[in-house]
Design a protein around this motif. Sequence first.
Motif, mmCIF file in Angstrom:
data_model
loop_
_atom_site.group_PDB
_atom_site.id
_atom_site.type_symbol
_atom_site.label_atom_id
_atom_site.label_comp_id
_atom_site.label_asym_id
_atom_site.label_seq_id
_atom_site.Cartn_x
_atom_site.Cartn_y
_atom_site.Cartn_z
ATOM 1 N N GLY A 21 12.057 -32.564 27.368
ATOM 2 C CA GLY A 21 13.150 -33.381 26.832
ATOM 3 C C GLY A 21 13.730 -32.876 25.527
ATOM 4 O O GLY A 21 13.814 -31.675 25.285
ATOM 5 N N ALA A 22 14.119 -33.848 24.683
ATOM 6 C CA ALA A 22 14.847 -33.552 23.451
ATOM 7 C C ALA A 22 14.074 -32.599 22.549
ATOM 8 O O ALA A 22 14.624 -31.658 21.993
ATOM 9 C CB ALA A 22 15.155 -34.841 22.705
ATOM 10 N N LEU A 23 12.766 -32.854 22.416
ATOM 11 C CA LEU A 23 11.962 -32.052 21.513
ATOM 12 C C LEU A 23 11.938 -30.584 21.928
ATOM 13 O O LEU A 23 12.170 -29.679 21.133
ATOM 14 C CB LEU A 23 10.538 -32.610 21.470
ATOM 15 N N ARG A 24 11.669 -30.380 23.212
ATOM 16 C CA ARG A 24 11.556 -29.008 23.699
ATOM 17 C C ARG A 24 12.881 -28.287 23.555
ATOM 18 O O ARG A 24 12.941 -27.138 23.097
ATOM 19 C CB ARG A 24 11.139 -29.058 25.167
ATOM 20 N N ARG A 25 13.960 -28.975 23.918
ATOM 21 C CA ARG A 25 15.286 -28.380 23.818
ATOM 22 C C ARG A 25 15.598 -28.001 22.371
ATOM 23 O O ARG A 25 16.156 -26.953 22.083
ATOM 24 C CB ARG A 25 16.310 -29.374 24.363
ATOM 25 N N ARG A 26 15.188 -28.891 21.465
ATOM 26 C CA ARG A 26 15.442 -28.635 20.052
ATOM 27 C C ARG A 26 14.723 -27.359 19.596
ATOM 28 O O ARG A 26 15.281 -26.530 18.893
ATOM 29 C CB ARG A 26 14.949 -29.847 19.268
ATOM 30 N N LEU A 27 13.464 -27.222 20.023
ATOM 31 C CA LEU A 27 12.706 -26.019 19.652
ATOM 32 C C LEU A 27 13.397 -24.767 20.184
ATOM 33 O O LEU A 27 13.544 -23.766 19.476
ATOM 34 C CB LEU A 27 11.276 -26.106 20.185
ATOM 35 N N LEU A 28 13.841 -24.836 21.441
ATOM 36 C CA LEU A 28 14.533 -23.689 22.040
ATOM 37 C C LEU A 28 15.825 -23.390 21.286
ATOM 38 O O LEU A 28 16.122 -22.245 20.954
ATOM 39 C CB LEU A 28 14.854 -23.979 23.513
ATOM 40 N N ASP A 29 16.599 -24.463 20.999
ATOM 41 C CA ASP A 29 17.883 -24.286 20.305
ATOM 42 C C ASP A 29 17.697 -23.649 18.934
ATOM 43 O O ASP A 29 18.563 -22.915 18.458
ATOM 44 C CB ASP A 29 18.580 -25.643 20.125
ATOM 45 N N MET A 30 16.582 -23.968 18.275
ATOM 46 C CA MET A 30 16.352 -23.426 16.939
ATOM 47 C C MET A 30 15.847 -21.990 16.998
ATOM 48 O O MET A 30 15.493 -21.410 15.973
ATOM 49 C CB MET A 30 15.373 -24.299 16.156
ATOM 50 N N GLY A 31 15.769 -21.440 18.193
ATOM 51 C CA GLY A 31 15.445 -20.028 18.317
ATOM 52 C C GLY A 31 13.994 -19.731 18.633
ATOM 53 O O GLY A 31 13.570 -18.578 18.587
ATOM 54 N N ILE A 61 8.149 -27.597 11.269
ATOM 55 C CA ILE A 61 7.882 -28.464 12.420
ATOM 56 C C ILE A 61 6.508 -29.090 12.242
ATOM 57 O O ILE A 61 5.702 -28.629 11.438
ATOM 58 C CB ILE A 61 7.926 -27.695 13.769
ATOM 59 N N ARG A 62 6.250 -30.165 12.967
ATOM 60 C CA ARG A 62 4.939 -30.813 12.875
ATOM 61 C C ARG A 62 3.923 -30.053 13.722
ATOM 62 O O ARG A 62 4.275 -29.383 14.691
ATOM 63 C CB ARG A 62 5.058 -32.256 13.361
ATOM 64 N N GLU A 65 4.079 -30.582 17.407
ATOM 65 C CA GLU A 65 5.071 -29.774 18.088
ATOM 66 C C GLU A 65 4.583 -28.321 18.217
ATOM 67 O O GLU A 65 4.769 -27.692 19.250
ATOM 68 C CB GLU A 65 6.393 -29.802 17.313
#
Lengths: 77, 672
Positions: A21-31, A61-62, A65
């Motif tokens: 979901g959102a968390l994983r996508r965010r990690l990917l988006d941040m490179g 990141i925590r 994560e």
Amino acid sequence: MTLDNIKPGQGGVITAIGGQGALRRRLLDMGLTPNTRVQVRKVAPMGDPIELSLRSYVLTIRKEEASKIELKEVFSI
Amino acid sequence: MKYVFALAGNQNSGKTTLYNNLTGSNQHVGNFPGVTIEKKEGQIKKNKDAYLVDLPGIYSLSPYTMEEVVTRDFLLKEHPDLILNIVDATNIERNLYLTLQLMELSIPMVIALNMMDEVRASGNSIDVKKLSDYLGIPIVPISASKNEGISELVDVIMKTAMEKKSPKKLDFCTGEVHRAIHSISHLIEEQAEKSGYPLRFAATKLVEGDEPTMKGLAISENQLHIISHVVDDMEKALDTDREAALADMRYTYIEKICKDTVIKKQETKEQIRSEKIDRILTHKYLGIPIFFSIMFLVFWLTFGAIGAPLQGYLEVIIGAFTEMVSETMNAAQVSSWVHSLVIDGIFAGVGSVLSFLPLIVILFFFLSLLEDSGYMARVAFLMDKMLRKIGLSGRSFVPMLIGFGCSVPAIMATRTLSSERDRKMTIVLTPFMSCSAKLPIYGMITMAFFPENAALVMIALYMTGILTAILSGLLLKSTIFKGEPVPFVMELPAYRVPSRKSVLVHMWEKGKDFIQRAFTVIFLGTIIIWFLQSFDWSLNMVGDSTMSILASIGTLISPLFIPLGFNDWRASTALITGLTAKEAVVSTLTVLTGAGTDIQLSAILNTMFTPLSAYAFLTFTLLYMPCIAAFAATKRELGSMKYAVLTALYQTLTAFAAGTLVYQIGSLFIGG
């Protein structure tokens, strides 16, 4: 080896990003994508979150994560 | 012809500075429809027909955060004439990730390559021409903070917009992903055209499994089936999932073009300097004490050294002005109720609120310094673990801390929180931090009841406020603000010297905002209270405030406080007037009891309360809804009167419950 398990000063090459979901996508988006070199620079005074260096910028990141990020070729500087 | 341009880019890319450079003071601030995300619109300097809309700082066009959704909606539905994409040259890989997604929208684009001065000064370089050829987008190197390259940028923007030249179709995808996007493109071609979606964007989003796009295109069951089949094949062939496949593909392409255009010999000077500064500011043992020292200094300067005298001067000026108007009106022999309305109502009410203006402006001066320098992100890093337990992230710490000074700027400061959920929750919890205007009330009551233990009572009250915020946080986290909090994945930008202009613009905006509210919501509120205080039910003006409508309302609601151990109309009336400003509780009690000296007042208070019910009264005062100024700020930041009222209701009920608990449990031990 996951990213939350390595010490400040150590780093590695990402093999996979878990979670969803959102968390994983965010990690990917941040490179934080497979084959990216990432290094742990610091742990916050209360033991969490952690400070990372990747793609010539600094990200925090925590640990929770970080535990979803798999590494290979762990190195120390 | 009127042009509308959209400014898009990552957070910390210098977007606000560039925006201020391009538009000057000619800005209109509002909200995007339905959300409390700020929307700024301004005219580009020396270009009458060109308007620039500042979109939220984002890293991607994923469908997960409000900021990203707002940006997508704006770009897809408002059809701006051009996207001005600001890219941080010192952090180019991650910045271009958004660029690649923006390019899929088939809207003319220009890239402002910011911080090129830092890149050059460190001996690194970027081949701008080559990069521009790769992407098929004009690129203008600039330095927003030094105001370099701005006029050239405006020329290129205007030229590109007039030519209506969209970015070339960039095929960064290869192999399986390319195949998937291609086949889905064919499948949805008609729908995309009908619903106004750029085809390439729609197809890519469908490969990613993006729900808003599925809805927007009205994808049928049958199509959905085909799409999932295509995606399954792709995932199997690549041995990864759809979202990772596309992110990986974009970054792989970016790495390829950067290898060809960017020469990076070393980290920039700013990055090296940042690492050194952080050795102290986020140090394992020194980090947190330094943070509290900085906050203490900000507090001391704002509410003490600089703010207090300025506030004093302003009060004197307002007082002198009031006196002058009063005398003029007396000379002109205006009727006594008009005189009272102007002097006791408007001047007293708005005047007392306006005297907070210096505090607001000074506080926001320091807060912009902390924010623009990059330190606020470090605060979030330092304090995150503590606030996570109540469902917030480290960023909420600063507004809550400011709440101990004044709830108004504290609530206004939540604007910098990047998650809407965190922002709303922080707004609800911040007023539980005992603001400085409540100190006179504590002083008065402790003097009358707990002269021996004044300090202890004060500390207990502050702790009660913090504890209430924690318990409320836990409650809200598991009820209204359930759902997944926005993940804490945050950039720590390099420390930079804040631009003077940004700091000034920020102070000016907050000051203007506050004055506007002082003359609207607060103005209205004080007139209502003045009216209730000065008239009786037959609308005759009363000489004695004990006969006023307010006093009778006080009498009416007074029995409500029986569970808290007191039932006195003077106490309940004081709580109502406390809504104009908390210190009004003290003046009202003094006036209504007719006490001449502190000793008399203490004696009368002792007939109204027992020590236990006095403590319950204090607890209620600590927690109930904040003053009108803070309420107005809450309404503004929540973007809705309804939610502001609900928030005030929640706070007042919490205060009632806490006061009741204090009195009832206390009674068990000491028998009332």
